[in-house]
Design an enzyme around this catalytic site. Sequence first.
Site, PDB file in Angstrom:
ATOM      1  N   ASP A 311       0.877  -1.163   0.000  1.00 29.13           N
ATOM      2  CA  ASP A 311       0.000   0.000   0.000  1.00 29.13           C
ATOM      3  C   ASP A 311       0.921   1.223   0.000  1.00 29.13           C
ATOM      4  O   ASP A 311       2.073   1.135   0.422  1.00 29.13           O
ATOM      5  CB  ASP A 311      -0.885  -0.026   1.247  1.00 29.13           C
ATOM      6  CG  ASP A 311      -1.665   1.264   1.411  1.00 29.13           C
ATOM      7  OD1 ASP A 311      -2.347   1.656   0.460  1.00 29.13           O
ATOM      8  OD2 ASP A 311      -1.552   1.879   2.483  1.00 29.13           O
ATOM      9  N   ASP A 509      -1.461  -0.617   6.265  1.00 29.66           N
ATOM     10  CA  ASP A 509      -1.709  -0.133   7.623  1.00 29.66           C
ATOM     11  C   ASP A 509      -3.145   0.291   7.889  1.00 29.66           C
ATOM     12  O   ASP A 509      -3.541   0.440   9.037  1.00 29.66           O
ATOM     13  CB  ASP A 509      -0.787   1.053   7.944  1.00 29.66           C
ATOM     14  CG  ASP A 509      -1.177   2.308   7.173  1.00 29.66           C
ATOM     15  OD1 ASP A 509      -1.720   2.161   6.059  1.00 29.66           O
ATOM     16  OD2 ASP A 509      -0.937   3.422   7.671  1.00 29.66           O
ATOM     17  N   ASP A 513      -7.012  -1.866   4.107  1.00 28.48           N
ATOM     18  CA  ASP A 513      -6.042  -2.884   3.698  1.00 28.48           C
ATOM     19  C   ASP A 513      -6.385  -4.269   4.258  1.00 28.48           C
ATOM     20  O   ASP A 513      -5.778  -5.261   3.860  1.00 28.48           O
ATOM     21  CB  ASP A 513      -4.627  -2.502   4.182  1.00 28.48           C
ATOM     22  CG  ASP A 513      -4.121  -1.240   3.522  1.00 28.48           C
ATOM     23  OD1 ASP A 513      -4.427  -1.035   2.329  1.00 28.48           O
ATOM     24  OD2 ASP A 513      -3.421  -0.458   4.192  1.00 28.48           O
TER      25      ASP A 513
END
Length: 632
Positions: A311, A509, A513
């Site tokens: 990410d 995080d 996600d």
Amino acid sequence: MQKWVLQNRNHWMVMTGIFILISFGLKMLSVPGKISTYFLIGASLIGGLPIAIQAVQALRVKVISIDVLVTLAIAGAFGIRSFEESSIVSFLFLFGAYLEQKTLAKTRSAIQSLVEMAPASAWRKNKSGEFEEVAIDEVVKGDTLLVKTGSQIPVDGEVTFGNGIVNEAGITGESIPVEKSVGDKVFAGTILENGALQLKAEKVGEDTTFGKIIELVEEAQDSKSKTERFIDQFSKYYTPIVLMLGIVVWLWTKDIAMATTILVLGCPGALVIGVPVSNVSGIGKGARQGILFKGSDVIGKFAQTDTILFDKTGTLTYGNPQVVRTVYTSQDHQLATELLISVEKESSHPLAKAILNEYSSDQTHVVQSSAVMQGGGIVAQVDEHDVLVGNVGLMHKHHIVLDAKTKRDIASMEADGNSTVLLAVDGQLAMAVGIRDQIRAGVKEDIQALQKMGVKNLILLSGDQPMAVELVCQELELTEARGNMLPQDKATYVKARKEMGEIVAFVGDGINDSPSLAEADIGIAMGDGTDAAIETSDVVLMHSDIHRLPDAFRLAKATRRNRIENMGIALFVVVVLLVSLFASDWMNMEIGMFVHESSILVVIMNAMRLLYDKKIGFLDRNQLWISKLWLN
């Protein structure tokens, strides 16, 4: 009676050793009679008793354990009046178990030290405004606590008064203390080295970061890897096979001494203990360094990862957008800045926060009215000025003219991956601001380290615009980048990579996600991320330290390699012992038991290199790890 005997098996070991020494001493002094033999008989019985009790307990649950093999070997040697062998085998087996217990305790010391770090009390503010010491169990969310110099911080919370220097090594693995002041977050189990703090309790007990660390690590130690489960099954069949081999040799050769020696030499002790101790050492080492592995299986699979998906926001970048460029198109720069600040103070948008952090002005203006335009920006009335703050679309909608230079500036900002915020005052463009989330310092070196360790695919997945994502990809030299991805799109992409036969890890995080973290073979969460992300992950990098990722991967590979080394050592020793028994005339029961117990210590010490290796996984073959082990 049985429980008492087993609890005092170390005392039985000492008595067995004393009896053997007395017997050998009497022989050296040529004392007549059978006194020395009686001492050997006593040593065999004393040493064999706790071993026999454990063998009986194993047989009651229909398990042929190592204790069963050793008990039969002692009984066989005793039966053929080879008291010297039966007593020495008894002593060596008990002594080996003692050393095994001692060294295994060291591998768990990292976890025990975490538990011991948990604070037992706290200074809580009472109704009269005074601070009184109370048990940590009495502290609840919302309490105001006082932490003094040298004390442990008892809860997760936010500093409300004071400042100080906090050592967070127990949580983050970072040895350099950090300064804390009003508004900063602090964690339970960390130490206030200097200063005094008052803080508001936000998470207490098991809900604290420290409590979760202990819980996760304990769960990881209790879990078993596929390799461990395989060895457990293997030993269930292997041990009876060794017993049958001993019986066949006895029936075929009528040589009970050889048959009993086979029982000793074939014990799979090093094989059974080798893999678990490697896993415990790896998990313990990770906990010391701010890396939490949620189980032994995680380590093995992570070590074989060939694809890592990232990410972007909050992972590869700081997650805090910053102003990187400002272009003024009006003559009055001060007024433009003041009006921009005045409007953005009314907004909670992340870009507004970046603007307020960048610009400062003592002069602000009263906002009479403001309206948020979905997907566009803000339309406001400020001190009789008509003010627009937003994107190009908002400007076009209100017929704000952008000249050629301004268009070039905006295009240049966007080409650099910036989000643009435009300010128009009374129908004229006054200001253009470029805002971008900054890549974390050192991330490029971390990516290169992963590539050197064999990760083939390093891919960026983000919901941002493709151009901004591609720029990050180029700067970090990633394999691939994809933008405009919703959470479900990321999870689908993870699944597709897995179906291609790749072992996939996902690093993120945010709560968005969580689907990808759960879908990946290995989910890696940043420790300061959401609870949902941490709960669905397999590896947690405490304090959101992305720089721990190469260390985690290196440690996983080292732990897996250590498992294989220990299995190889154990199998090699058994094969060499059995071959030596049939192919030479020097192998006997005492030598076999000595080598067998030594091999157990070798695999334990080999695993403990993981704990003491400063490089977290690159095993230094020249390191004096044996002396370091015993000195500590």
